[in-house]
Design a protein around this motif. Structure first.
Motif, PDB file in Angstrom:
ATOM      1  N   GLY A  42       0.802  -1.215   0.000  1.00  0.00           N
ATOM      2  CA  GLY A  42       0.000   0.000   0.000  1.00  0.00           C
ATOM      3  C   GLY A  42       0.835   1.265   0.000  1.00  0.00           C
ATOM      4  N   ARG A  43       1.980   1.221   0.654  1.00  0.00           N
ATOM      5  CA  ARG A  43       2.835   2.413   0.709  1.00  0.00           C
ATOM      6  C   ARG A  43       3.386   2.761  -0.668  1.00  0.00           C
ATOM      7  NH1 ARG A  43       7.484   2.411   5.140  1.00  0.00           N
ATOM      8  NH2 ARG A  43       5.583   2.375   6.418  1.00  0.00           N
ATOM      9  N   THR A  44       3.803   1.749  -1.414  1.00  0.00           N
ATOM     10  CA  THR A  44       4.330   1.992  -2.756  1.00  0.00           C
ATOM     11  C   THR A  44       3.253   2.551  -3.679  1.00  0.00           C
ATOM     12  OG1 THR A  44       5.938   0.189  -2.525  1.00  0.00           O
ATOM     13  CG2 THR A  44       5.405   0.895  -4.764  1.00  0.00           C
ATOM     14  N   ILE A  45       2.068   1.983  -3.607  1.00  0.00           N
ATOM     15  CA  ILE A  45       0.975   2.428  -4.471  1.00  0.00           C
ATOM     16  C   ILE A  45       0.492   3.826  -4.091  1.00  0.00           C
ATOM     17  CG2 ILE A  45      -1.416   1.938  -5.136  1.00  0.00           C
ATOM     18  CD1 ILE A  45      -0.719  -1.041  -4.843  1.00  0.00           C
ATOM     19  N   ALA A  46       0.533   4.151  -2.786  1.00  0.00           N
ATOM     20  CA  ALA A  46       0.051   5.452  -2.324  1.00  0.00           C
ATOM     21  C   ALA A  46       1.051   6.580  -2.545  1.00  0.00           C
ATOM     22  CB  ALA A  46      -0.317   5.370  -0.845  1.00  0.00           C
ATOM     23  N   ASP A  47       2.280   6.233  -2.889  1.00  0.00           N
ATOM     24  CA  ASP A  47       3.315   7.251  -3.087  1.00  0.00           C
ATOM     25  C   ASP A  47       3.012   8.049  -4.361  1.00  0.00           C
ATOM     26  OD1 ASP A  47       5.623   8.728  -3.569  1.00  0.00           O
ATOM     27  OD2 ASP A  47       6.960   7.130  -2.888  1.00  0.00           O
ATOM     28  N   PRO A  48       2.786   9.361  -4.275  1.00  0.00           N
ATOM     29  CA  PRO A  48       2.454  10.157  -5.467  1.00  0.00           C
ATOM     30  C   PRO A  48       3.498  10.071  -6.574  1.00  0.00           C
ATOM     31  CG  PRO A  48       2.037  11.403  -3.464  1.00  0.00           C
ATOM     32  CD  PRO A  48       2.778  10.165  -3.047  1.00  0.00           C
ATOM     33  N   ARG A  49       4.747   9.772  -6.223  1.00  0.00           N
ATOM     34  CA  ARG A  49       5.801   9.667  -7.236  1.00  0.00           C
ATOM     35  C   ARG A  49       5.583   8.470  -8.162  1.00  0.00           C
ATOM     36  NH1 ARG A  49      10.770   9.736  -3.114  1.00  0.00           N
ATOM     37  NH2 ARG A  49       9.244   8.351  -2.095  1.00  0.00           N
ATOM     38  N   ASN A  50       4.736   7.540  -7.735  1.00  0.00           N
ATOM     39  CA  ASN A  50       4.482   6.348  -8.553  1.00  0.00           C
ATOM     40  C   ASN A  50       3.158   6.407  -9.311  1.00  0.00           C
ATOM     41  OD1 ASN A  50       6.871   5.110  -7.648  1.00  0.00           O
ATOM     42  ND2 ASN A  50       5.836   4.259  -5.845  1.00  0.00           N
ATOM     43  N   TRP A  51       2.371   7.448  -9.092  1.00  0.00           N
ATOM     44  CA  TRP A  51       1.030   7.469  -9.672  1.00  0.00           C
ATOM     45  C   TRP A  51       1.042   7.471 -11.198  1.00  0.00           C
ATOM     46  CZ3 TRP A  51      -1.649  11.548  -6.005  1.00  0.00           C
ATOM     47  CH2 TRP A  51      -1.837  10.943  -4.753  1.00  0.00           C
ATOM     48  N   HIS A  52       2.049   8.107 -11.801  1.00  0.00           N
ATOM     49  CA  HIS A  52       2.076   8.137 -13.267  1.00  0.00           C
ATOM     50  C   HIS A  52       2.266   6.744 -13.864  1.00  0.00           C
ATOM     51  CE1 HIS A  52       6.364   8.028 -12.348  1.00  0.00           C
ATOM     52  NE2 HIS A  52       6.601   7.745 -13.619  1.00  0.00           N
ATOM     53  N   LEU A  53       2.851   5.847 -13.073  1.00  0.00           N
ATOM     54  CA  LEU A  53       3.054   4.483 -13.556  1.00  0.00           C
ATOM     55  C   LEU A  53       1.767   3.657 -13.499  1.00  0.00           C
ATOM     56  CD1 LEU A  53       6.461   3.679 -11.816  1.00  0.00           C
ATOM     57  CD2 LEU A  53       6.088   4.426 -14.169  1.00  0.00           C
ATOM     58  N   LEU A  54       0.802   4.134 -12.738  1.00  0.00           N
ATOM     59  CA  LEU A  54      -0.435   3.396 -12.526  1.00  0.00           C
ATOM     60  C   LEU A  54      -1.602   3.957 -13.330  1.00  0.00           C
ATOM     61  CD1 LEU A  54      -0.090   3.145  -8.638  1.00  0.00           C
ATOM     62  CD2 LEU A  54       0.378   1.325 -10.284  1.00  0.00           C
ATOM     63  N   ARG A  55      -1.315   4.888 -14.224  1.00  0.00           N
ATOM     64  CA  ARG A  55      -2.395   5.619 -14.897  1.00  0.00           C
ATOM     65  C   ARG A  55      -3.240   4.749 -15.817  1.00  0.00           C
ATOM     66  NH1 ARG A  55       2.384   6.686 -17.332  1.00  0.00           N
ATOM     67  NH2 ARG A  55       2.510   6.474 -19.617  1.00  0.00           N
ATOM     68  N   ASN A  56      -2.668   3.661 -16.355  1.00  0.00           N
ATOM     69  CA  ASN A  56      -3.435   2.834 -17.293  1.00  0.00           C
ATOM     70  C   ASN A  56      -3.090   1.358 -17.109  1.00  0.00           C
ATOM     71  OD1 ASN A  56      -4.880   1.695 -19.357  1.00  0.00           O
ATOM     72  ND2 ASN A  56      -4.127   3.062 -20.956  1.00  0.00           N
ATOM     73  N   PRO A  57      -3.792   0.674 -16.204  1.00  0.00           N
ATOM     74  CA  PRO A  57      -3.489  -0.747 -15.968  1.00  0.00           C
ATOM     75  C   PRO A  57      -3.864  -1.655 -17.122  1.00  0.00           C
ATOM     76  CG  PRO A  57      -5.445  -0.075 -14.754  1.00  0.00           C
ATOM     77  CD  PRO A  57      -4.855   1.178 -15.331  1.00  0.00           C
ATOM     78  N   ARG A  58      -4.567  -1.144 -18.139  1.00  0.00           N
ATOM     79  CA  ARG A  58      -4.953  -1.986 -19.270  1.00  0.00           C
ATOM     80  C   ARG A  58      -3.797  -2.212 -20.240  1.00  0.00           C
ATOM     81  NH1 ARG A  58     -10.537  -2.511 -20.685  1.00  0.00           N
ATOM     82  NH2 ARG A  58     -11.861  -1.884 -18.938  1.00  0.00           N
ATOM     83  N   VAL A  59      -2.729  -1.371 -20.166  1.00  0.00           N
ATOM     84  CA  VAL A  59      -1.625  -1.510 -21.127  1.00  0.00           C
ATOM     85  C   VAL A  59      -0.633  -2.600 -20.724  1.00  0.00           C
ATOM     86  CG1 VAL A  59       0.286  -0.305 -22.251  1.00  0.00           C
ATOM     87  CG2 VAL A  59      -1.924   0.834 -21.966  1.00  0.00           C
ATOM     88  N   PRO A  60       0.048  -2.575 -19.564  1.00  0.00           N
ATOM     89  CA  PRO A  60      -0.049  -1.632 -18.460  1.00  0.00           C
ATOM     90  C   PRO A  60       0.986  -0.511 -18.571  1.00  0.00           C
ATOM     91  CG  PRO A  60       1.288  -3.468 -17.774  1.00  0.00           C
ATOM     92  CD  PRO A  60       0.911  -3.729 -19.214  1.00  0.00           C
ATOM     93  N   SER A  61       0.707   0.607 -17.919  1.00  0.00           N
ATOM     94  CA  SER A  61       1.581   1.771 -18.008  1.00  0.00           C
ATOM     95  C   SER A  61       2.880   1.612 -17.226  1.00  0.00           C
ATOM     96  CB  SER A  61       0.833   3.019 -17.520  1.00  0.00           C
ATOM     97  OG  SER A  61       0.201   2.781 -16.276  1.00  0.00           O
ATOM     98  N   TRP A  62       2.997   0.582 -16.405  1.00  0.00           N
ATOM     99  CA  TRP A  62       4.219   0.392 -15.618  1.00  0.00           C
ATOM    100  C   TRP A  62       5.234  -0.549 -16.282  1.00  0.00           C
ATOM    101  CZ3 TRP A  62      -0.633  -1.095 -13.693  1.00  0.00           C
ATOM    102  CH2 TRP A  62      -0.930  -2.457 -13.837  1.00  0.00           C
ATOM    103  N   GLY A  63       4.886  -1.121 -17.441  1.00  0.00           N
ATOM    104  CA  GLY A  63       5.833  -2.061 -18.026  1.00  0.00           C
ATOM    105  C   GLY A  63       5.469  -2.460 -19.438  1.00  0.00           C
TER     106      GLY A  63
END
Length: 210
Positions: A96-117
């Motif tokens: 939860g801490r990693t996901i809640a960190d605002p510095r990581n939010w841009h990586l979570l913007r589109n889980p359908r692609v996914p935007s993190w990888g």
């Protein structure tokens, strides 16, 4: 004649005391239990005519392929297309801490692609290409390909005609499992799924997969 069946095998439990998402990071080999799982997986094809063995270049996959090489007298052919996908969260704990960190939010913007990888559609495409080539590269028998959870699950969903985006908690691809495919009417079709190390699962930790 090409191979009769292609089996996708997931690696065994990884030694990951920090519980990080290991992805493609070096230094993540099998735990002692993982080696036992890898050995158990081989029993799923006892007596089968396995004529070729492929594996992802990552340490955990190479170590999981070793019992297959010994059991069937085969060399391990390394195929980069069987590798774990890229992931921008490598080395981090996925909590939860990693996901809640605002510095990581841009990586979570589109889980359908996914935007993190690596895009899901690209993972499925490279895996299917590797399977096609491996099937055609032998004269007969069956092929074993040792890979990772997400790549194997992408093959399953692609062939089932399901969307590539999904809930990772619902993947049916446990440690050292075997997912089998036959060539039917010009395409691969899933024919079976085995968990030969099911008796060891309650003692294992399945964390760190992409």
């Amino acid at each position: 004649m090409p191979a009769d069946l292609v089996h996708l095998v997931r690696h065994g439990e990884v030694h990951n005391p920090g519980h990080v998402l290991y992805g493609r990071l070096e230094g993540f080999g099998l735990s002692d239990l993982g080696h036992r799982m890898a050995a158990a997986a081989v029993t799923g094809l006892a007596g089968h005519p396995v004529t070729a063995l492929y594996a992802s270049p990552l340490q955990r996959a190479q170590e999981s392929a070793a019992p297959w090489a010994e059991a069937f007298g085969l060399d391990i052919r390394t195929d980069e297309r069987l590798i774990e996908p890229t992931n921008r969260f490598e080395g981090k704990r996925m909590n939860g801490r990693t996901i809640a960190d605002p510095r990581n939010w841009h990586l979570l913007r589109n889980p359908r692609v996914p935007s993190w990888g690596e895009p899901f559609v690209d993972i499925a495409a490279r895996m299917l290409a590797a399977m096609h080539e491996a099937r055609e590269a032998v004269d007969a028998g069956e092929v074993v390909m040792v890979s990772h959870q997400l790549p194997i699950w992408m093959v399953h969903r692609a062939l089932a005609g399901e969307p590539r985006h999904h809930d990772p908690r619902r993947r049916r691809c446990s440690l050292s499992s075997l997912t089998s495919f036959a060539w039917v009417d010009g395409r691969f079709a899933e024919t079976g799924y085995q968990e030969r190390s099911a008796g060891l699962m309650n003692r294992s930790t399945d964390r760190g997969a992409v």
